[in-house]
Scaffold this motif. Structure first.
Motif, short mmCIF file in Angstrom:
data_model
loop_
_atom_site.label_atom_id
_atom_site.label_comp_id
_atom_site.label_asym_id
_atom_site.label_seq_id
_atom_site.Cartn_x
_atom_site.Cartn_y
_atom_site.Cartn_z
N PRO A 14 0.83 -1.21 0.00
CA PRO A 14 0.00 0.00 0.00
C PRO A 14 0.86 1.26 0.00
O PRO A 14 1.98 1.24 0.53
N ALA A 15 0.34 2.34 -0.59
CA ALA A 15 1.12 3.58 -0.71
C ALA A 15 1.35 4.21 0.66
O ALA A 15 2.39 4.81 0.91
N VAL A 16 0.37 4.14 1.55
CA VAL A 16 0.51 4.72 2.88
C VAL A 16 0.20 3.63 3.91
O VAL A 16 -0.41 2.62 3.60
N SER A 17 0.62 3.88 5.15
CA SER A 17 0.37 2.85 6.16
C SER A 17 -0.86 3.16 7.00
O SER A 17 -1.13 2.46 7.97
N GLY A 18 -1.61 4.21 6.66
CA GLY A 18 -2.83 4.45 7.41
C GLY A 18 -3.47 5.80 7.07
O GLY A 18 -2.96 6.55 6.25
N PHE A 19 -4.61 6.08 7.70
CA PHE A 19 -5.34 7.33 7.50
C PHE A 19 -5.78 7.86 8.85
O PHE A 19 -6.07 7.10 9.76
N ARG A 20 -5.85 9.21 8.95
CA ARG A 20 -6.29 9.84 10.18
C ARG A 20 -7.44 10.78 9.87
O ARG A 20 -7.39 11.50 8.87
N PRO A 21 -8.46 10.81 10.70
CA PRO A 21 -9.55 11.77 10.47
C PRO A 21 -9.14 13.17 10.91
O PRO A 21 -8.20 13.32 11.69
N GLY A 23 -10.78 17.33 11.96
CA GLY A 23 -11.98 18.06 12.36
C GLY A 23 -12.78 17.26 13.37
O GLY A 23 -12.41 16.16 13.76
N GLY A 24 -13.89 17.85 13.81
CA GLY A 24 -14.74 17.14 14.76
C GLY A 24 -14.09 17.05 16.13
O GLY A 24 -13.06 17.67 16.40
N SER A 25 -14.69 16.25 16.97
CA SER A 25 -14.16 16.14 18.33
C SER A 25 -13.02 15.13 18.42
O SER A 25 -12.07 15.31 19.15
N THR A 26 -13.14 14.04 17.62
CA THR A 26 -12.08 13.03 17.67
C THR A 26 -11.01 13.38 16.64
O THR A 26 -11.30 13.91 15.57
N ASP A 27 -9.80 13.11 16.99
CA ASP A 27 -8.71 13.33 16.04
C ASP A 27 -7.88 12.05 15.91
O ASP A 27 -6.67 12.09 15.98
N GLY A 28 -8.58 10.95 15.73
CA GLY A 28 -7.85 9.68 15.58
C GLY A 28 -7.23 9.20 16.88
O GLY A 28 -6.39 8.31 16.86
N GLY A 29 -7.64 9.80 17.99
CA GLY A 29 -7.03 9.43 19.25
C GLY A 29 -7.45 8.07 19.75
O GLY A 29 -6.73 7.42 20.49
N SER A 30 -8.67 7.64 19.34
CA SER A 30 -9.15 6.34 19.80
C SER A 30 -8.41 5.21 19.09
O SER A 30 -7.55 5.45 18.25
N VAL A 31 -8.75 4.00 19.44
CA VAL A 31 -8.05 2.84 18.86
C VAL A 31 -8.28 2.80 17.35
O VAL A 31 -9.43 2.90 16.90
N PRO A 32 -7.24 2.67 16.54
CA PRO A 32 -7.45 2.66 15.09
C PRO A 32 -8.07 1.35 14.60
O PRO A 32 -7.95 0.31 15.25
N VAL A 33 -8.77 1.45 13.47
CA VAL A 33 -9.29 0.26 12.81
C VAL A 33 -8.14 -0.36 12.02
O VAL A 33 -7.49 0.32 11.23
N VAL A 34 -7.87 -1.62 12.25
CA VAL A 34 -6.76 -2.27 11.54
C VAL A 34 -7.29 -2.90 10.26
O VAL A 34 -8.11 -3.82 10.30
N ILE A 35 -6.84 -2.38 9.13
CA ILE A 35 -7.21 -2.96 7.84
C ILE A 35 -6.06 -3.83 7.39
O ILE A 35 -4.91 -3.38 7.33
N LEU A 36 -6.35 -5.10 7.11
CA LEU A 36 -5.29 -6.02 6.71
C LEU A 36 -4.86 -5.71 5.28
O LEU A 36 -5.64 -5.19 4.49
N CYS A 37 -3.62 -6.07 4.97
CA CYS A 37 -3.09 -5.80 3.64
C CYS A 37 -3.94 -6.49 2.56
O CYS A 37 -4.15 -5.96 1.48
N GLU A 38 -4.45 -7.69 2.87
CA GLU A 38 -5.27 -8.40 1.89
C GLU A 38 -6.60 -7.68 1.65
O GLU A 38 -7.15 -7.71 0.56
N GLU A 39 -7.10 -7.00 2.70
CA GLU A 39 -8.35 -6.27 2.53
C GLU A 39 -8.13 -5.03 1.67
O GLU A 39 -8.96 -4.68 0.83
N GLU A 91 -2.11 -2.85 7.92
CA GLU A 91 -0.99 -3.69 8.34
C GLU A 91 -1.44 -5.14 8.48
O GLU A 91 -2.62 -5.44 8.55
N GLY A 92 -0.48 -6.02 8.52
CA GLY A 92 -0.72 -7.43 8.84
C GLY A 92 -1.42 -8.21 7.74
O GLY A 92 -1.47 -7.80 6.58
N GLY A 93 -1.97 -9.35 8.11
CA GLY A 93 -2.62 -10.22 7.15
C GLY A 93 -1.67 -11.29 6.66
O GLY A 93 -0.45 -11.13 6.73
#
Lengths: 162, 105
Positions: A14-21, A23-39, A91-93
């Motif tokens: 993948p070109a990048v290893s992740g995305f961050r939201p 604006g709003g109240s949350t700024d990616g501070g909560s636990v990230p969603v792990v997207i597997l490389c195969e997904e 990551e992972g997969g």
């Protein structure tokens, strides 16, 4: 005990290893969603490249139903990240990166040359008869791909198509 | 340069076996001296790990290229490490045809 997972073949990292939201109240501070490389790869083949699930499953070397499960899981996770305002990390997969292949147009062989660029075809010795192997391009070049995606109405031959 | 070819029999006219790890024979061809010999694949009946065993065997023969049909996922990183070039061919080709292609370059 269930059968072990089959290794999924992924064309490139993948070109990048992740995305961050933002604006709003949350700024990616909560636990990230792990997207597997195969997904990520399933989403890329299906939605970005526009292949059918059958063709995409062939590239990833898994069965068509397995591909569908990977794809559904990818969409579920991305939707969850969007709605809940969570960040995503790719990551992972159980994957293997199947890149670095070249195809020779003269003798028709497929070869691999580690990390360095090849200068000649190792089988027939030709100088400039090879190109980088691209499974998606290969499918698109072959017949039967044109006009696969119509206007989005779901019908293969759409009457409203401009 | 020494090239290994996975083949289904031990003669010049036997076909290239598309399976790498479980082919019955390997043809070892030296393009400098023009010598060809056949070696039995030690791992063809192995329960698992036939591919890596075959990689070890090929490396011990001093080959720098390997011609076969398909390579499994355990095999590719090993060949990358050992700097042996993998060549994958499609369709039915005999050992003789491959030898002639290799000789011509």
């Amino acid at each position: 005990m269930p059968r072990p997972l089959k290794t999924r073949f992924v064309c490139s990292e993948p070109a990048v290893s992740g995305f961050r939201p933002y604006g709003g109240s949350t700024d990616g501070g909560s636990v990230p969603v792990v997207i597997l490389c195969e997904e990520y790869e399933a989403l890329r083949l299906s939605d970005y490249e526009g292949l059918s699930q059958m063709q995409a499953a062939g590239i990833m070397q898994v069965s068509r139903p397995t591909f569908t499960r990977i794809y559904i899981s990818a969409r579920k996770k991305i939707a969850a990240a969007f709605v809940e305002g969570r960040s995503m990390s790719i990551e992972g997969g159980k994957v293997i990166y199947n890149d670095g292949w070249y195809v020779c147009g003269k003798c028709g062989c497929k070869f691999e040359s580690g990390k360095k660029e090849p200068s000649i075809c190792p089988l027939c010795g030709g100088g400039d008869c090879f190109r980088k192997y691209d499974p998606v391009g290969e499918i698109k070049r072959s017949a039967g791909f044109s006009a696969m995606r119509g206007c989005g109405c779901g019908k293969r031959k759409c009457l409203k198509k401009r | 340069m020494i090239t290994a070819i996975s083949c289904s029999g031990n003669s010049m006219d036997s076909q290239v076996d598309t399976r790498f790890g479980r082919c019955p024979f390997f043809a070892i061809f030296d393009s400098e001296s023009g010598k060809l010999r056949f070696e039995e694949n030690p791992g063809k009946e192995a329960e698992s790990g036939a591919g890596p065993a075959a990689v070890k065997f090929i490396a011990s023969q001093g080959a720098q290229k390997i011609v076969s049909g398909e390579f499994g996922f355990k095999v590719k990183p090993l060949f990358d490490q050992l700097d042996i070039q993998m060549i994958s061919i499609e369709g039915n080709k005999t050992v003789r045809e491959i030898m002639e292609l290799l000789k011509s370059n």
